[in-house]
Design a protein around this motif. Structure first.
Motif, PDB file in Angstrom:
ATOM      1  N   LEU A  24       5.218   5.950   2.188  1.00 13.24           N
ATOM      2  CA  LEU A  24       5.155   7.354   1.790  1.00 13.24           C
ATOM      3  C   LEU A  24       6.525   7.839   1.344  1.00 13.24           C
ATOM      4  CD1 LEU A  24       2.844   8.784   4.585  1.00 13.24           C
ATOM      5  CD2 LEU A  24       2.230   8.198   2.230  1.00 13.24           C
ATOM      6  N   GLY A  25       6.562   8.570   0.240  1.00 13.82           N
ATOM      7  CA  GLY A  25       7.819   9.091  -0.285  1.00 13.82           C
ATOM      8  C   GLY A  25       8.677   8.061  -0.975  1.00 13.82           C
ATOM      9  N   GLN A  26       8.093   6.898  -1.271  1.00  8.98           N
ATOM     10  CA  GLN A  26       8.833   5.819  -1.923  1.00  8.98           C
ATOM     11  C   GLN A  26       8.018   5.247  -3.081  1.00  8.98           C
ATOM     12  OE1 GLN A  26       9.671   2.731   0.935  1.00  8.98           O
ATOM     13  NE2 GLN A  26      10.397   4.177   2.466  1.00  8.98           N
ATOM     14  N   ARG A  27       8.724   4.732  -4.073  1.00  6.83           N
ATOM     15  CA  ARG A  27       8.116   3.880  -5.100  1.00  6.83           C
ATOM     16  C   ARG A  27       8.718   2.505  -4.929  1.00  6.83           C
ATOM     17  NH1 ARG A  27       4.907   7.341  -5.403  1.00  6.83           N
ATOM     18  NH2 ARG A  27       4.171   8.431  -7.240  1.00  6.83           N
ATOM     19  N   GLU A  28       8.123   1.535  -5.608  1.00 13.69           N
ATOM     20  CA  GLU A  28       8.497   0.147  -5.387  1.00 13.69           C
ATOM     21  C   GLU A  28       8.500  -0.606  -6.709  1.00 13.69           C
ATOM     22  OE1 GLU A  28       6.831  -2.400  -1.929  1.00 13.69           O
ATOM     23  OE2 GLU A  28       5.354  -2.496  -3.548  1.00 13.69           O
ATOM     24  N   ASN A  29       9.571  -1.341  -6.968  1.00 14.98           N
ATOM     25  CA  ASN A  29       9.628  -2.304  -8.068  1.00 14.98           C
ATOM     26  C   ASN A  29       9.664  -3.696  -7.463  1.00 14.98           C
ATOM     27  OD1 ASN A  29       9.635  -0.503 -10.199  1.00 14.98           O
ATOM     28  ND2 ASN A  29      11.781  -0.797 -10.732  1.00 14.98           N
ATOM     29  N   LEU A  30       8.896  -4.612  -8.054  1.00 15.91           N
ATOM     30  CA  LEU A  30       8.830  -5.991  -7.589  1.00 15.91           C
ATOM     31  C   LEU A  30       9.175  -6.942  -8.727  1.00 15.91           C
ATOM     32  CD1 LEU A  30       5.413  -5.895  -5.673  1.00 15.91           C
ATOM     33  CD2 LEU A  30       7.708  -5.559  -4.717  1.00 15.91           C
ATOM     34  N   TRP A  31       9.793  -8.059  -8.374  1.00 17.92           N
ATOM     35  CA  TRP A  31      10.156  -9.100  -9.327  1.00 17.92           C
ATOM     36  C   TRP A  31      10.135 -10.418  -8.574  1.00 17.92           C
ATOM     37  CZ3 TRP A  31      13.878 -12.819  -9.184  1.00 17.92           C
ATOM     38  CH2 TRP A  31      14.196 -13.450 -10.389  1.00 17.92           C
ATOM     39  N   MET A  32       9.787 -11.514  -9.267  1.00 16.97           N
ATOM     40  CA  MET A  32       9.941 -12.845  -8.676  1.00 16.97           C
ATOM     41  C   MET A  32      10.360 -13.821  -9.760  1.00 16.97           C
ATOM     42  SD  MET A  32       5.994 -14.115  -7.976  1.00 16.97           S
ATOM     43  CE  MET A  32       6.256 -15.834  -7.639  1.00 16.97           C
ATOM     44  N   GLY A  33      11.152 -14.770  -9.364  1.00 17.82           N
ATOM     45  CA  GLY A  33      11.615 -15.801 -10.284  1.00 17.82           C
ATOM     46  C   GLY A  33      11.984 -17.053  -9.519  1.00 17.82           C
ATOM     47  N   THR A  34      12.179 -18.123 -10.254  1.00 20.49           N
ATOM     48  CA  THR A  34      12.537 -19.403  -9.675  1.00 20.49           C
ATOM     49  C   THR A  34      13.729 -19.238  -8.719  1.00 20.49           C
ATOM     50  OG1 THR A  34      11.774 -20.533 -11.669  1.00 20.49           O
ATOM     51  CG2 THR A  34      13.250 -21.768 -10.210  1.00 20.49           C
ATOM     52  N   ARG A  35      13.586 -19.772  -7.534  1.00 25.58           N
ATOM     53  CA  ARG A  35      14.614 -19.600  -6.504  1.00 25.58           C
ATOM     54  C   ARG A  35      15.978 -20.100  -6.982  1.00 25.58           C
ATOM     55  NH1 ARG A  35      14.672 -21.203  -0.113  1.00 25.58           N
ATOM     56  NH2 ARG A  35      16.801 -20.471   0.223  1.00 25.58           N
ATOM     57  N   GLY A  36      16.985 -19.236  -6.829  1.00 26.78           N
ATOM     58  CA  GLY A  36      18.360 -19.582  -7.144  1.00 26.78           C
ATOM     59  C   GLY A  36      18.719 -19.590  -8.613  1.00 26.78           C
ATOM     60  N   ALA A  37      17.782 -19.244  -9.489  1.00 20.08           N
ATOM     61  CA  ALA A  37      18.033 -19.341 -10.932  1.00 20.08           C
ATOM     62  C   ALA A  37      18.548 -18.050 -11.551  1.00 20.08           C
ATOM     63  CB  ALA A  37      16.754 -19.785 -11.653  1.00 20.08           C
ATOM     64  N   TYR A  38      18.457 -16.927 -10.832  1.00 22.52           N
ATOM     65  CA  TYR A  38      18.801 -15.630 -11.415  1.00 22.52           C
ATOM     66  C   TYR A  38      19.766 -14.877 -10.515  1.00 22.52           C
ATOM     67  CZ  TYR A  38      14.908 -16.622 -14.465  1.00 22.52           C
ATOM     68  OH  TYR A  38      14.085 -17.213 -15.377  1.00 22.52           O
ATOM     69  N   SER A  39      20.704 -14.195 -11.137  1.00 24.75           N
ATOM     70  CA  SER A  39      21.635 -13.333 -10.408  1.00 24.75           C
ATOM     71  C   SER A  39      20.949 -11.994 -10.125  1.00 24.75           C
ATOM     72  CB  SER A  39      22.887 -13.095 -11.240  1.00 24.75           C
ATOM     73  OG  SER A  39      22.579 -12.281 -12.367  1.00 24.75           O
TER      74      SER A  39
ATOM     75  N   ALA B 214       0.844  -1.196   0.000  1.00 23.37           N
ATOM     76  CA  ALA B 214       0.000   0.000   0.000  1.00 23.37           C
ATOM     77  C   ALA B 214       0.878   1.245   0.000  1.00 23.37           C
ATOM     78  CB  ALA B 214      -0.914  -0.004   1.226  1.00 23.37           C
ATOM     79  N   ARG B 215       0.553   2.207  -0.825  1.00 19.07           N
ATOM     80  CA  ARG B 215       1.338   3.450  -0.863  1.00 19.07           C
ATOM     81  C   ARG B 215       1.355   4.151   0.488  1.00 19.07           C
ATOM     82  NH1 ARG B 215       1.116   6.652  -6.596  1.00 19.07           N
ATOM     83  NH2 ARG B 215       2.060   4.964  -7.787  1.00 19.07           N
ATOM     84  N   ALA B 216       0.298   3.996   1.255  1.00 21.70           N
ATOM     85  CA  ALA B 216       0.246   4.605   2.590  1.00 21.70           C
ATOM     86  C   ALA B 216       1.314   4.024   3.508  1.00 21.70           C
ATOM     87  CB  ALA B 216      -1.131   4.413   3.206  1.00 21.70           C
TER      88      ALA B 216
END
Length: 177
Positions: A86-101, A81-83
């Protein structure tokens, strides 16, 4: 075993980045080395565009880390939730565990530049007509953003990358870079 990668809010679900060999993917979660790799991946793209580098912010990293258990519990991506940020933006990512650097994780966001309309005000920034298809990229290169903090949270099957940015980008009517 099929390897998967997902990003919040974008139509790009599989970005074609090759996973790293298992022995290379065993980086230390939350370590200074991982933080340096995440920061460097962001700053390489910013340097390419002539944008000043981001600085690492431990408080943003701690805020990002605190959201990892929620994502693991959800088993998918949903922005906090943006609340609560406050004062931040967020990037999210998910991938197979241990497969990506760390570099590949951030690289998935940077790959969105293929759809980016440079010089246009937000949200009219995507060649697809959907701003969400480039919103991770625009936040990475947002010229007014000066600080970033990230965390990688491992669950049983997935790695979750959460990055928080300040001052926030992706502001309507303004240009990213």
């Amino acid at each position: 075993m099929m390897r998967k990668v997902l990003m919040a809010c974008g139509a790009l679900l599989l970005c074609g980045l090759a996973p790293v060999p298992a022995q290379s993917a065993n980086f230390s979660y939350g370590s200074g080395v991982t933080a340096a790799k995440l920061l460097a991946a962001h700053n390489r793209e910013r340097a390419r565009l002539g944008i000043p580098p981001l600085r690492w912010d431990p408080a943003l990293a701690a805020a990002a880390a605190s959201y990892g258990p929620t994502l693991a519990r959800l088993g998918g991506l949903r922005h906090s939730a943006r609340a609560d940020r406050l004062g931040q933006r967020e990037n999210l990512w998910m991938g197979t565990r241990g497969a990506y650097s760390p570099e590949q994780m951030v690289g998935n966001w940077i790959a969105e530049k293929a759809y980016y309309r440079s010089g246009m005000p937000f949200p009219d920034v995507s060649r697809t007509g959907n701003w969400a298809d480039v919103a991770h990229y625009t936040q990475v290169v947002w010229s007014g953003t000066t600080h970033v903090g990230c965390a990688i949270y491992p669950s049983d099957n997935w790695d979750y990358l959460i990055c928080r940015y300040s001052p926030p980008g992706n502001i309507d009517g303004r240009r990213a870079a």
